[in-house]
Design a protein around this motif. Structure first.
Motif, mmCIF file in Angstrom:
data_model
loop_
_atom_site.group_PDB
_atom_site.id
_atom_site.type_symbol
_atom_site.label_atom_id
_atom_site.label_comp_id
_atom_site.label_asym_id
_atom_site.label_seq_id
_atom_site.Cartn_x
_atom_site.Cartn_y
_atom_site.Cartn_z
ATOM 1 N N ARG A 8 0.859 -1.184 0.000
ATOM 2 C CA ARG A 8 0.000 0.000 0.000
ATOM 3 C C ARG A 8 0.894 1.232 0.000
ATOM 4 O O ARG A 8 1.750 1.395 0.867
ATOM 5 N N TYR A 10 -0.591 4.476 -0.764
ATOM 6 C CA TYR A 10 -1.423 5.663 -0.525
ATOM 7 C C TYR A 10 -2.678 5.221 0.197
ATOM 8 O O TYR A 10 -3.234 4.158 -0.090
ATOM 9 N N ASN A 11 -3.138 6.052 1.153
ATOM 10 C CA ASN A 11 -4.333 5.740 1.919
ATOM 11 C C ASN A 11 -4.943 7.043 2.410
ATOM 12 O O ASN A 11 -4.235 7.891 2.957
ATOM 13 N N VAL A 17 -12.907 4.875 2.100
ATOM 14 C CA VAL A 17 -11.454 4.711 2.038
ATOM 15 C C VAL A 17 -10.991 4.607 0.592
ATOM 16 O O VAL A 17 -11.569 3.869 -0.203
ATOM 17 N N GLU A 19 -7.392 3.841 -1.567
ATOM 18 C CA GLU A 19 -6.033 3.350 -1.391
ATOM 19 C C GLU A 19 -5.424 3.019 -2.751
ATOM 20 O O GLU A 19 -6.150 2.702 -3.694
#
Length: 61
Positions: A8, A10-11, A17, A19
């Protein structure tokens, strides 16, 4: 120890959400979005509609 295939990178968000994941074998970027108990996953595309690919050496951050 085997490296995880997806990282991951980017979040954002809590209830809704978004991501971005990078496949560490192919470099392909995937966009995932979920809201409640619904969600979707798709390859991330650039402005020309081409799949975003990160060089594998660049995923070591």
């Amino acid at each position: 120890m085997k490296t995880k295939r997806f990282k991951r990178v980017y979040n954002e968000g809590a209830m809704a959400v978004s991501e971005i994941f990078v496949d560490q074998e192919t470099g392909v970027n995937y966009f995932f979005h979920s809201n409640g108990n619904a969600g979707g996953l798709t390859p991330l595309l650039d402005k020309e509609g081409k799949v975003v690919v990160t060089e594998i050496a660049d995923t070591s951050f």
